[in-house]
Motif scaffolding. Sequence first.
Motif, PDB file in Angstrom:
ATOM      1  N   GLN A 105       0.846  -1.195   0.000  1.00  0.00           N
ATOM      2  CA  GLN A 105       0.000   0.000   0.000  1.00  0.00           C
ATOM      3  C   GLN A 105       0.879   1.241   0.000  1.00  0.00           C
ATOM      4  O   GLN A 105       1.873   1.304   0.727  1.00  0.00           O
ATOM      5  CB  GLN A 105      -0.920  -0.016   1.224  1.00  0.00           C
ATOM      6  N   VAL A 106       0.477   2.207  -0.790  1.00  0.00           N
ATOM      7  CA  VAL A 106       1.254   3.437  -0.903  1.00  0.00           C
ATOM      8  C   VAL A 106       0.293   4.594  -1.113  1.00  0.00           C
ATOM      9  O   VAL A 106      -0.815   4.417  -1.627  1.00  0.00           O
ATOM     10  CB  VAL A 106       2.271   3.323  -2.063  1.00  0.00           C
ATOM     11  N   GLN A 107       0.704   5.773  -0.690  1.00  0.00           N
ATOM     12  CA  GLN A 107      -0.129   6.963  -0.874  1.00  0.00           C
ATOM     13  C   GLN A 107      -0.003   7.489  -2.300  1.00  0.00           C
ATOM     14  O   GLN A 107       1.014   7.244  -2.967  1.00  0.00           O
ATOM     15  CB  GLN A 107       0.290   8.049   0.113  1.00  0.00           C
ATOM     16  N   THR A 141      -4.259   1.143  -8.652  1.00  0.00           N
ATOM     17  CA  THR A 141      -4.604   0.050  -7.742  1.00  0.00           C
ATOM     18  C   THR A 141      -5.065  -1.169  -8.536  1.00  0.00           C
ATOM     19  O   THR A 141      -5.979  -1.079  -9.354  1.00  0.00           O
ATOM     20  CB  THR A 141      -5.710   0.492  -6.768  1.00  0.00           C
ATOM     21  N   SER A 180      -5.102   6.950   0.303  1.00  0.00           N
ATOM     22  CA  SER A 180      -4.661   7.949   1.268  1.00  0.00           C
ATOM     23  C   SER A 180      -5.202   7.628   2.654  1.00  0.00           C
ATOM     24  O   SER A 180      -4.908   8.332   3.607  1.00  0.00           O
ATOM     25  CB  SER A 180      -5.111   9.347   0.829  1.00  0.00           C
ATOM     26  N   GLY A 198       3.281   8.395  -4.403  1.00  0.00           N
ATOM     27  CA  GLY A 198       4.374   7.587  -3.911  1.00  0.00           C
ATOM     28  C   GLY A 198       4.944   6.654  -4.953  1.00  0.00           C
ATOM     29  O   GLY A 198       4.517   6.649  -6.121  1.00  0.00           O
ATOM     30  N   SER A 199       5.916   5.851  -4.515  1.00  0.00           N
ATOM     31  CA  SER A 199       6.615   4.929  -5.410  1.00  0.00           C
ATOM     32  C   SER A 199       6.619   3.524  -4.831  1.00  0.00           C
ATOM     33  O   SER A 199       6.509   3.337  -3.619  1.00  0.00           O
ATOM     34  CB  SER A 199       8.069   5.389  -5.608  1.00  0.00           C
ATOM     35  N   LEU A 200       6.754   2.576  -5.735  1.00  0.00           N
ATOM     36  CA  LEU A 200       6.808   1.173  -5.338  1.00  0.00           C
ATOM     37  C   LEU A 200       7.571   0.412  -6.402  1.00  0.00           C
ATOM     38  O   LEU A 200       7.464   0.730  -7.596  1.00  0.00           O
ATOM     39  CB  LEU A 200       5.396   0.621  -5.211  1.00  0.00           C
ATOM     40  N   VAL A 214      -1.172  -4.177  -5.452  1.00  0.00           N
ATOM     41  CA  VAL A 214      -0.718  -2.798  -5.274  1.00  0.00           C
ATOM     42  C   VAL A 214      -1.946  -1.954  -4.976  1.00  0.00           C
ATOM     43  O   VAL A 214      -2.900  -1.942  -5.753  1.00  0.00           O
ATOM     44  CB  VAL A 214       0.000  -2.272  -6.531  1.00  0.00           C
ATOM     45  N   LYS A 227       6.410   5.035 -10.094  1.00  0.00           N
ATOM     46  CA  LYS A 227       6.475   6.281  -9.340  1.00  0.00           C
ATOM     47  C   LYS A 227       5.257   7.130  -9.670  1.00  0.00           C
ATOM     48  O   LYS A 227       4.528   6.851 -10.625  1.00  0.00           O
ATOM     49  CB  LYS A 227       7.770   7.036  -9.633  1.00  0.00           C
ATOM     50  N   VAL A 260      -3.174   1.907  -3.933  1.00  0.00           N
ATOM     51  CA  VAL A 260      -2.843   3.320  -3.787  1.00  0.00           C
ATOM     52  C   VAL A 260      -4.010   3.971  -3.068  1.00  0.00           C
ATOM     53  O   VAL A 260      -5.124   4.039  -3.598  1.00  0.00           O
ATOM     54  CB  VAL A 260      -2.595   3.987  -5.148  1.00  0.00           C
TER      55      VAL A 260
END
Length: 126
Positions: A11-13, A91, A126, A16-18, A122, A84, A124
């Motif tokens: 999970q990323v905001q 998602t 907030s 963000g990057s993964l 993945v 990125k 994404v």
Amino acid sequence: QVQVVESGGGQVQPGGSLNLSCVISGRSLDDYAIGWFRQAPGKEREAVLCTSSLDGTTYVADSVKGRFTISRDNSKNTIWLQMKTLKFEDTAVYYCAARRHRICGGLGSPPDFSSWGQGTQVTVSS
């Protein structure tokens, strides 16, 4: 038969990057074109990138162009998908797939690829 294993999801905001990795075993990575696909809930599986082992040509979907890149290390039989500036719409479950040709010829579609990983989520948010 080649085996494909992805990892690195999470999970990323937004913004963000993964980085995702794809490890090929059973045969040499250099024998395959590798594709990344993703599938969001209720949607069809879509192609994200395809990279050729013959000359490194990489095809990138418009939806991720300029944000997603690929790198490979044939000695480790590993490909990395660097993502990125992630957006909510990124998602999905991401899949790595191997095609028994050294060139992509385009993004490709799922039937073009014979070996698939199990997928990595993945998210994404907030």
